[in-house]
Design an enzyme around this catalytic site. Structure first.
Site, PDB file in Angstrom:
ATOM      1  N   GLU A 184     -19.167  14.840  11.250  1.00 55.49           N
ATOM      2  CA  GLU A 184     -19.294  13.721  12.190  1.00 55.49           C
ATOM      3  C   GLU A 184     -18.957  14.224  13.589  1.00 55.49           C
ATOM      4  OE1 GLU A 184     -17.955  10.026  10.839  1.00 55.49           O
ATOM      5  OE2 GLU A 184     -17.953   9.073  12.800  1.00 55.49           O
TER       6      GLU A 184
ATOM      7  N   LYS B 186      -7.029   6.698   9.092  1.00 57.81           N
ATOM      8  CA  LYS B 186      -7.713   5.749   9.989  1.00 57.81           C
ATOM      9  C   LYS B 186      -7.833   4.453   9.198  1.00 57.81           C
ATOM     10  CE  LYS B 186     -12.245   5.086  12.224  1.00 57.81           C
ATOM     11  NZ  LYS B 186     -13.466   5.771  12.699  1.00 57.81           N
TER      12      LYS B 186
ATOM     13  N   GLU C  68     -12.979   0.395  12.796  1.00 55.31           N
ATOM     14  CA  GLU C  68     -14.405   0.685  12.625  1.00 55.31           C
ATOM     15  C   GLU C  68     -14.826   0.592  11.155  1.00 55.31           C
ATOM     16  OE1 GLU C  68     -15.003   4.445  14.694  1.00 55.31           O
ATOM     17  OE2 GLU C  68     -15.234   3.349  16.564  1.00 55.31           O
TER      18      GLU C  68
ATOM     19  N   ARG D 158      -3.362   6.684  12.650  1.00 58.33           N
ATOM     20  CA  ARG D 158      -4.076   6.599  13.929  1.00 58.33           C
ATOM     21  C   ARG D 158      -3.920   5.223  14.597  1.00 58.33           C
ATOM     22  NH1 ARG D 158      -9.668   7.683  14.006  1.00 58.33           N
ATOM     23  NH2 ARG D 158      -9.681   9.195  15.692  1.00 58.33           N
TER      24      ARG D 158
ATOM     25  N   LYS E  85      -4.982   8.444  20.868  1.00 59.72           N
ATOM     26  CA  LYS E  85      -5.961   9.168  21.695  1.00 59.72           C
ATOM     27  C   LYS E  85      -5.464   9.244  23.141  1.00 59.72           C
ATOM     28  CE  LYS E  85     -10.114   8.271  18.943  1.00 59.72           C
ATOM     29  NZ  LYS E  85     -11.531   7.843  18.905  1.00 59.72           N
TER      30      LYS E  85
ATOM     31  N   ASP F 189     -11.933   5.800  24.303  1.00 59.75           N
ATOM     32  CA  ASP F 189     -12.481   6.636  23.246  1.00 59.75           C
ATOM     33  C   ASP F 189     -13.046   7.950  23.791  1.00 59.75           C
ATOM     34  OD1 ASP F 189     -13.410   7.524  20.873  1.00 59.75           O
ATOM     35  OD2 ASP F 189     -14.844   5.935  20.528  1.00 59.75           O
TER      36      ASP F 189
ATOM     37  N   GLU G 182      -3.885  12.692  20.358  1.00 57.96           N
ATOM     38  CA  GLU G 182      -5.171  13.154  19.812  1.00 57.96           C
ATOM     39  C   GLU G 182      -6.153  13.390  20.950  1.00 57.96           C
ATOM     40  OE1 GLU G 182      -6.784  11.121  16.287  1.00 57.96           O
ATOM     41  OE2 GLU G 182      -8.754  11.161  17.226  1.00 57.96           O
TER      42      GLU G 182
ATOM     43  N   GLU H 182     -18.442  15.035  21.974  1.00 57.99           N
ATOM     44  CA  GLU H 182     -19.237  13.854  21.621  1.00 57.99           C
ATOM     45  C   GLU H 182     -19.751  13.136  22.864  1.00 57.99           C
ATOM     46  OE1 GLU H 182     -17.041  10.996  19.322  1.00 57.99           O
ATOM     47  OE2 GLU H 182     -18.634   9.491  19.419  1.00 57.99           O
TER      48      GLU H 182
ATOM     49  N   TRP I 133     -19.256  -2.265  21.961  1.00 50.80           N
ATOM     50  CA  TRP I 133     -19.857  -0.961  21.728  1.00 50.80           C
ATOM     51  C   TRP I 133     -20.947  -0.675  22.752  1.00 50.80           C
ATOM     52  CZ3 TRP I 133     -20.779  -0.605  15.633  1.00 50.80           C
ATOM     53  CH2 TRP I 133     -19.544  -0.362  15.006  1.00 50.80           C
TER      54      TRP I 133
HETATM   55  O1  GCW Z   1     -15.458   8.131  19.179  1.00 49.59           O
HETATM   56  C1  GCW Z   1     -15.565   7.477  17.969  1.00 49.59           C
HETATM   57  C2  GCW Z   1     -16.649   8.203  17.249  1.00 49.59           C
HETATM   58  C3  GCW Z   1     -16.615   8.022  15.750  1.00 49.59           C
HETATM   59  C4  GCW Z   1     -15.210   8.360  15.281  1.00 49.59           C
HETATM   60  C5  GCW Z   1     -14.225   7.427  15.967  1.00 49.59           C
HETATM   61  C6  GCW Z   1     -12.793   7.727  15.582  1.00 49.59           C
HETATM   62  C7  GCW Z   1     -14.530   9.394  13.248  1.00 49.59           C
HETATM   63  O2  GCW Z   1     -17.887   7.801  17.756  1.00 49.59           O
HETATM   64  O3  GCW Z   1     -17.573   8.884  15.190  1.00 49.59           O
HETATM   65  O4  GCW Z   1     -15.094   8.290  13.873  1.00 49.59           O
HETATM   66  O5  GCW Z   1     -14.311   7.607  17.352  1.00 49.59           O
HETATM   67  O6  GCW Z   1     -12.131   8.406  16.340  1.00 49.59           O
HETATM   68  O7  GCW Z   1     -12.357   7.278  14.539  1.00 49.59           O
END
Ligand code: GCW
Length: 735
Positions: A199, A319, A323, A356, A392, A397, A419, A425, A575
């Site tokens: 991923e 996690k 999501e 997380r 994070k 994100d 993190e 990405e 999103w």
């Molecule tokens: O940035 C987003 C990503 C997902 C990712 C998610 C996360 C693993 O698009 O692909 O999933 O964060 O950090 O959980």
């Protein structure tokens, strides 16, 4: 040759001369390229190519023999790394000896493994288990160098540091240095799926060959461990946080154990991402309620099974309720209930839970970036001692730029692990040259002001702000099965800088870039300086051509490739780019002050005041926190709209400049790597231009304003940019 007229002597003579000339040219080319033979990037920064003769000669007089034990697996690994590295760099094999019989012995070990080191009675208290000391000393009347640690692993780290000194052309005659990691868990998070996909991975398939494990332990696993150990990484979460419960079946645990065996000598522990509902899917239970005694027993038994196979297993990464992933809230429990249930199972074995904080599901409708803080801050003090909350760097994100996450400093009783995303990405995937050192440094050096001035994020991460010993930094890996590991040579620098900053979050991104360039390419200053400058500017370039002035998340839907600022397609508003930029005829930006979502209030008052004030807010965060009119006057005197166009254009120009820099350095790099970087820069330029043009075309369609004088209009119509669509984008759709 039948049918050709016989040639005379003169012709033969000229042909001969020509051949000779061509031969000489080829020879000259080979000689010039002697240091620049074709390379595929596999060796990373551990290339160990012979140093220039003069330099190797100097070093050879200081390193004439190696005195090193080889009893434990880590000692064997250390000795073989030094023999390989020094043999390569110095151009001759280094003899192994038992005692210092002449000047130039390199003596390595711990007071336990080496009588010579024990005899020196070194003060190594401050070094801990993983630290080391490198010192020039006299032993038996001979000049010698020692690499000493309290534990084998410290010695291995010291050995890599010593090699780095030579690789980066540092003097080694009078050494006296000591170093130790400031952060305890320095971990790579692999988002690798059991079917071999990754991923958000842009460097090919997963390096874990689950199918052939545990019987086939690919040599690459050892090289992976070497690379990590060389920068101090001591943990790896092997599988995606969107976790397949199968990883917890015995069959897979045996595979995991095989990897753990390979990594162990290099000081690397394995961790697993677990799916919160695994007790149902793998254990056959009816519930995964963390307070249910059967569920708790299941996790305990599972942990016991894991530790039988892997005695030094690191722990779980989770996690949950994020999501679409299951979690404790499915049973009316809190994140702390969930984390603590797993932590209780791991605690008897010394394992940890990395839970997380990346959640934004609790209250749709609330500004997405506020949700994680809202949910976790009240849980401060509620987590078990072996739980780390993984946060994070920013509240959204992994965007090209975000302000720091307000959870840093806000949960003094909780161990926070930071993190970062190493895989790009949101930063151009594999091809864009974007060195992430400046991004990481910006996040770490941010001052949370939560305990007065100087309460930096780095101090939260290294535990000094609130006196935590269990600390950590996690990086989402950019590693795959591509021959060069990371999808491009320059992406390797991001793996490298993550490891170095996890070791010491106060190191400078520039200094780390320089180390990396020297080891990866050349020590020639005429090369090093421009390349480091190029790297240091590359992140700002990407911010400019993608999301300048505090914009965020304008990327293509789902796959995140290219610009799609017009996207409003759902399924969730938060999103979509339109949710984040909020552009309308009057202005642009997300009002997060008290008149808007009031996300500023999550920061300590002085920071909140700064972010809330149009007078004080740094330009780079303007549209993150404020909705301002298009004709708003910036500090530069330009209107916001003009300034936005200028930033986009600067971004593209910066890539052009990177191209110029790179082509001026052709002679310093082998052809293979030179050409790949050049080709990728061409892709980057093309995509930077696309970003600029598509975004300008879109925003202009909303505000109807002309471009500032001298700025080129987009190459295509907005309709054209909107018509682009992409299938089979790498790294997408694994869950
Ligand atoms: O940035 C987003 C990503 C997902 C990712 C998610 C996360 C693993 O698009 O692909 O999933 O964060 O950090 O959980």
């Amino acid at each position: 040759m039948g049918g050709t007229a016989p040639r005379g002597d003169a012709t033969r003579w000229t042909t001969g001369l020509r051949l000779l000339a061509v031969g000489l040219l080829l020879l000259a080319a080979c000689l010039c390229a002697g240091h620049a033979r074709a390379e595929d990037g596999y060796d990373l920064w551990l290339r160990y190519h012979p140093l220039p003769a003069a330099q190797a000669g100097t070093y050879r007089s200081h390193v004439t023999q190696l005195i090193a034990g080889a009893t434990t697996p880590t000692q064997v690994a250390t000795r073989s790394e030094l023999l390989r590295g020094l043999g390569g760099l110095l151009g001759q094999a280094l003899p192994v000896a038992d005692t210092a019989s002449r000047d130039g012995a390199l003596i390595i070990g711990t007071p336990v493994s080496s009588p010579l080191i024990a005899g020196l009675h070194l003060d190594m208290r401050a070094l801990g288990r993983e630290g080391y000391l490198i010192r020039s000393v006299v032993v038996n009347g001979h000049a010698a160098t020692i690499i000493a640690g309290n534990d084998d692993i410290g010695v291995l780290y010291g050995a890599f540091r010593f090699l780095r000194l030579l690789q980066t052309a540092q003097p080694i005659a009078r050494l006296d240095l000591r170093d130790w990691p400031r952060v305890k868990l320095r971990v790579l998070d692999h988002w690798d799926n059991l079917n071999g996909s990754v991923e958000r991975g842009y460097a090919g398939a997963s390096i874990w060959d689950w199918w052939k494990l545990p019987d086939w332990r690919a040599p690459r696993y050892t090289d992976y461990a070497r690379a990590n150990a060389s920068i101090g990484i001591n943990g790896a979460v092997l599988n995606n946080v969107n976790a397949d419960p199968l990883i917890l079946t015995h069959k897979y645990l045996e595979k995991v154990a095989a990897l753990a065996d390979v990594f162990r000598p290099y000081g690397i522990r394995v961790y697993l991402s677990v799916r919160f509902s695994a007790p149902i899917e793998v254990g056959g239970l009816k519930t995964a309620d963390p307070l249910d005694p059967q569920v708790r027993r299941w996790w305990r038994t599972k942990a016991d099974e894991i530790y039988k196979l892997i005695p030094d297993f690191g722990g779980f990464l989770v996690k949950a309720n994020s999501e679409g992933q299951p979690g404790p809230q499915d049973y009316g429990r809190t994140h702390a209930d969930g984390a603590n249930a797993l932590a209780a199972a791991l605690a008897p074995h010394g394992g940890v839970v990395m839970w997380r904080a990346f959640v934004y599901a609790n209250k749709p409708g609330t500004d997405r970036i506020k949700q994680s803080y809202n949910e976790f801050k009240p849980l401060d003090g509620k987590f078990a001692a072996n739980v780390l909350l993984q946060v994070k760097n920013g509240p959204l994100d992994f965007q090209p730029r975000e302000p720091f996450n307000p959870l840093f400093g806000a949960m003094p009783k909780t161990r926070l692990i930071m993190e970062l995303q190493i895989t790009k990405e949101y930063l151009g995937f594999a091809t864009h040259l974007v060195y992430l050192g400046p991004l990481y440094q910006e996040a770490l050096s941010a001052d949370t002001m939560t305990r007065g001035k100087g309460s930096t994020v780095a101090k939260v991460v290294d535990g000094t702000l609130d006196g935590h010993a269990l600390t950590g930094m996690a990086g989402v890996a950019n590693i795959g099965a591509d021959r060069d590991w990371c999808g491009s040579v320059f992406n390797q620098a991001n793996w490298y800088v993550f490891g170095r900053l996890a070791w010491n979050p106060t190191l400078s991104a520039r200094a780390i870039a320089e180390e990396w360039v020297r080891m990866t390419f050349s020590n020639d200053d005429a090369f090093v300086k421009p390349v480091v400058d190029m790297m240091m500017g590359s992140r700002e370039a990407a911010v400019n051509y993608m999301t300048p002035l505090g914009l965020a998340h304008l990327m293509g839907h789902g796959h995140h490739y290219g610009p799609e600022p017009w996207d409003a397609s759902g399924p969730r508003a938060d999103w979509t780019p339109v949710y984040f930029h909020r552009a309308d005829y009057a202005g642009i930006g997300f009002d997060r002050t008290a008149t808007g979502s009031d996300a500023v209030a999550q920061y300590a008052p002085p920071v909140a005041r700064e972010f809330a004030s149009l007078q004080q807010i740094p330009d780079k965060y303007l549209l993150w926190f404020h909705h301002v009119p298009w004709d708003y006057r910036m500090r530069s005197g330009h209107t916001l709209w003009d300034e936005l166009v200028m930033h986009y254009t600067h971004g593209v120009d910066a890539v052009k400049q990177m191209q110029r820099t790179w082509s001026s350095l052709k002679g310093y790099v082998d052809d293979e790597r030179y050409r790949q970087v050049a080709a990728f820069l061409a892709i980057q330029l093309h995509e930077a231009q696309w970003w600029r043009d598509a975004c300008i075309a879109y925003f202009q369609s909303i505000n109807g304003l002309p471009l500032p004088v001298g700025y080129a209009p987009p190459a295509h119509s907005l309709k054209y940019y909107k018509s682009l669509s992409f299938k089979d984008v790498p790294g997408y759709s694994s869950w």
